[in-house]
Motif scaffolding. Structure first.
Motif, PDB file in Angstrom:
ATOM      1  N   LEU A  83      -4.080  47.376  -4.670  1.00  0.00           N
ATOM      2  CA  LEU A  83      -3.935  48.375  -5.403  1.00  0.00           C
ATOM      3  C   LEU A  83      -5.388  48.548  -6.354  1.00  0.00           C
ATOM      4  CD1 LEU A  83      -0.540  47.873  -7.556  1.00  0.00           C
ATOM      5  CD2 LEU A  83      -0.917  48.715  -5.241  1.00  0.00           C
ATOM      6  N   LEU A 128      -1.452  60.124  -5.364  1.00  0.00           N
ATOM      7  CA  LEU A 128       0.067  59.883  -5.270  1.00  0.00           C
ATOM      8  C   LEU A 128       0.640  60.703  -3.937  1.00  0.00           C
ATOM      9  CD1 LEU A 128       2.737  58.682  -6.146  1.00  0.00           C
ATOM     10  CD2 LEU A 128       2.899  60.514  -7.675  1.00  0.00           C
ATOM     11  N   GLY A 132       0.328  55.847   0.032  1.00  0.00           N
ATOM     12  CA  GLY A 132       1.172  55.209  -0.547  1.00  0.00           C
ATOM     13  C   GLY A 132       1.404  53.677   0.240  1.00  0.00           C
ATOM     14  N   ALA A 191       0.902  49.999   0.043  1.00  0.00           N
ATOM     15  CA  ALA A 191       0.345  48.886  -0.743  1.00  0.00           C
ATOM     16  C   ALA A 191      -0.432  47.753   0.248  1.00  0.00           C
ATOM     17  CB  ALA A 191       1.163  48.264  -1.604  1.00  0.00           C
ATOM     18  N   ARG A 210      -2.531  52.501  -1.796  1.00  0.00           N
ATOM     19  CA  ARG A 210      -1.902  52.729  -2.990  1.00  0.00           C
ATOM     20  C   ARG A 210      -2.753  52.416  -4.317  1.00  0.00           C
ATOM     21  NH1 ARG A 210       4.561  51.537  -4.138  1.00  0.00           N
ATOM     22  NH2 ARG A 210       4.769  53.200  -2.700  1.00  0.00           N
ATOM     23  N   SER A 245      -1.191  55.250  -8.675  1.00  0.00           N
ATOM     24  CA  SER A 245      -0.228  56.082  -7.590  1.00  0.00           C
ATOM     25  C   SER A 245       1.058  54.958  -7.724  1.00  0.00           C
ATOM     26  CB  SER A 245      -0.846  56.105  -6.394  1.00  0.00           C
ATOM     27  OG  SER A 245       0.442  56.397  -5.295  1.00  0.00           O
ATOM     28  N   ALA A 246       0.788  53.492  -7.875  1.00  0.00           N
ATOM     29  CA  ALA A 246       1.866  52.702  -7.993  1.00  0.00           C
ATOM     30  C   ALA A 246       2.591  52.767  -9.228  1.00  0.00           C
ATOM     31  CB  ALA A 246       1.317  51.192  -7.797  1.00  0.00           C
ATOM     32  N   SER A 295       4.932  56.031  -9.314  1.00  0.00           N
ATOM     33  CA  SER A 295       5.924  56.072  -8.424  1.00  0.00           C
ATOM     34  C   SER A 295       6.785  54.727  -8.492  1.00  0.00           C
ATOM     35  CB  SER A 295       5.331  55.990  -6.830  1.00  0.00           C
ATOM     36  OG  SER A 295       4.599  54.613  -6.653  1.00  0.00           O
TER      37      SER A 295
END
Length: 300
Positions: A73, A226, A231, A233, A244, A248-249, A252
């Motif tokens: 990330l 996002l 998306g 990881a 991701r 974004s992590a 979401s």
């Protein structure tokens, strides 16, 4: 005498209001820091901060063997941010040079208004434009199965950061003393030589400050990454891979994480690390800004 007393009362009221608002801002900052530390303490205690930062797998929902390594990330966040700056820095500086040094007054006014309008567009609108226009275009040009990747997100983020860099760079260039330009012209330099050899070096600290602030703006963006980054990881190997980033992590997964769980705490730890990065970039920008102000004062 009465008017003077009224003016003093108004000044005191304004001073106290500004002090109260400043104090509120400082208290809010410390509350944010304390909440981040409090909520992330559980994951740091159970997993370890080094293991969280350097861990290369992020599978928090795996019931048998969950993994909370945020390195993919963090790597994706920095990767996308730096690639976005590659797009935004040349555009921003070019806009600033043209507006400050080359454009006529009517063109200058039009461009400044346009840049300000672009900076006010919500990030979700940029995301929608990226989904409807850029994603199909990237998919077609590079023959990808899906255009949701690092390149797509970086291009849109670069466009978003350009107004910030352009505006701050233009302010820095405009603050360069006129006598430096006149002295350069008097020695036989033309307009473009003066810009490259005199104006840009004199405004270098302000330009670096704008770039650092652009970095902070990009790395903290949520909606665009996002919607466009894919998306996944994973540690990306090319600009065409999905990714991701931290923002974004968090956006979401926070709604699905059980409050008080290790997953919940690990997301706060990721947010804490992102917060530290943002604070460091802000401090660097402030130091460069002070240096820039000092140079201008000395130049005058």
């Amino acid at each position: 005498m009465e008017n003077r007393t009224i003016n003093l009362s108004k000044e005191k009221l304004i001073k106290n209001t500004i002090f109260t608002l400043s104090l509120f801002s400082i208290i809010s900052l410390f509350l944010i820091i304390s909440i981040l530390f409090k909520e992330s303490f559980y994951s740091i205690k159970e997993i370890g901060l080094i293991e969280i930062i350097t861990g290369k797998e992020w599978y928090p929902t795996d019931l048998e063997n969950p993994a909370f390594g945020i390195f993919p990330l963090l790597y994706s966040s920095i990767y996308i941010t730096l690639l976005s700056l590659i797009f935004s820095i040349p555009l921003g500086i070019a806009f600033a040079i043209y507006i400050s040094e080359l454009a006529q007054e009517k063109v200058k006014a039009f461009l400044k208004i346009t840049i300000e309008l672009i900076s006010m567009v919500p990030s979700v609108v940029f995301g929608l434009i990226g989904v409807t226009i850029l994603v199909p275009l990237i998919t077609k040009i590079f023959d990808l199965s899906l255009g949701y990747c690092i390149l797509t997100a970086s291009i849109v983020l670069g466009i978003m950061a350009t107004p910030i860099i352009a505006t701050l760079c233009e302010d820095s260039l405009r603050m360069v003393p006129l006598n430096l330009r006149e002295a350069s012209m008097a020695l036989g330099a033309n307009k473009y030589q003066t810009i490259v050899k005199i104006v840009l070096p004199a405004a270098s600290s302000g330009i670096f400050t704008s770039i650092i602030l652009g970095f902070g703006r990009i790395i903290g963006e949520t909606m665009v990454v996002l919607m466009l980054s894919g998306g996944a990881a994973m540690i990306p190997e090319s600009v065409f891979d999905p990714a991701r980033p931290i923002t974004s992590a968090i956006a979401s997964e926070m709604g699905e994480a059980v409050v008080g769980s290790l997953h919940y705490s690990a997301l706060f730890t990721a947010g804490l690390i992102l917060f530290v990065i943002t604070i460091i970039t802000s401090i660097i920008a402030e130091l460069l800004s002070r240096k820039y102000s000092f140079k201008l004062g000395k130049g005058r």
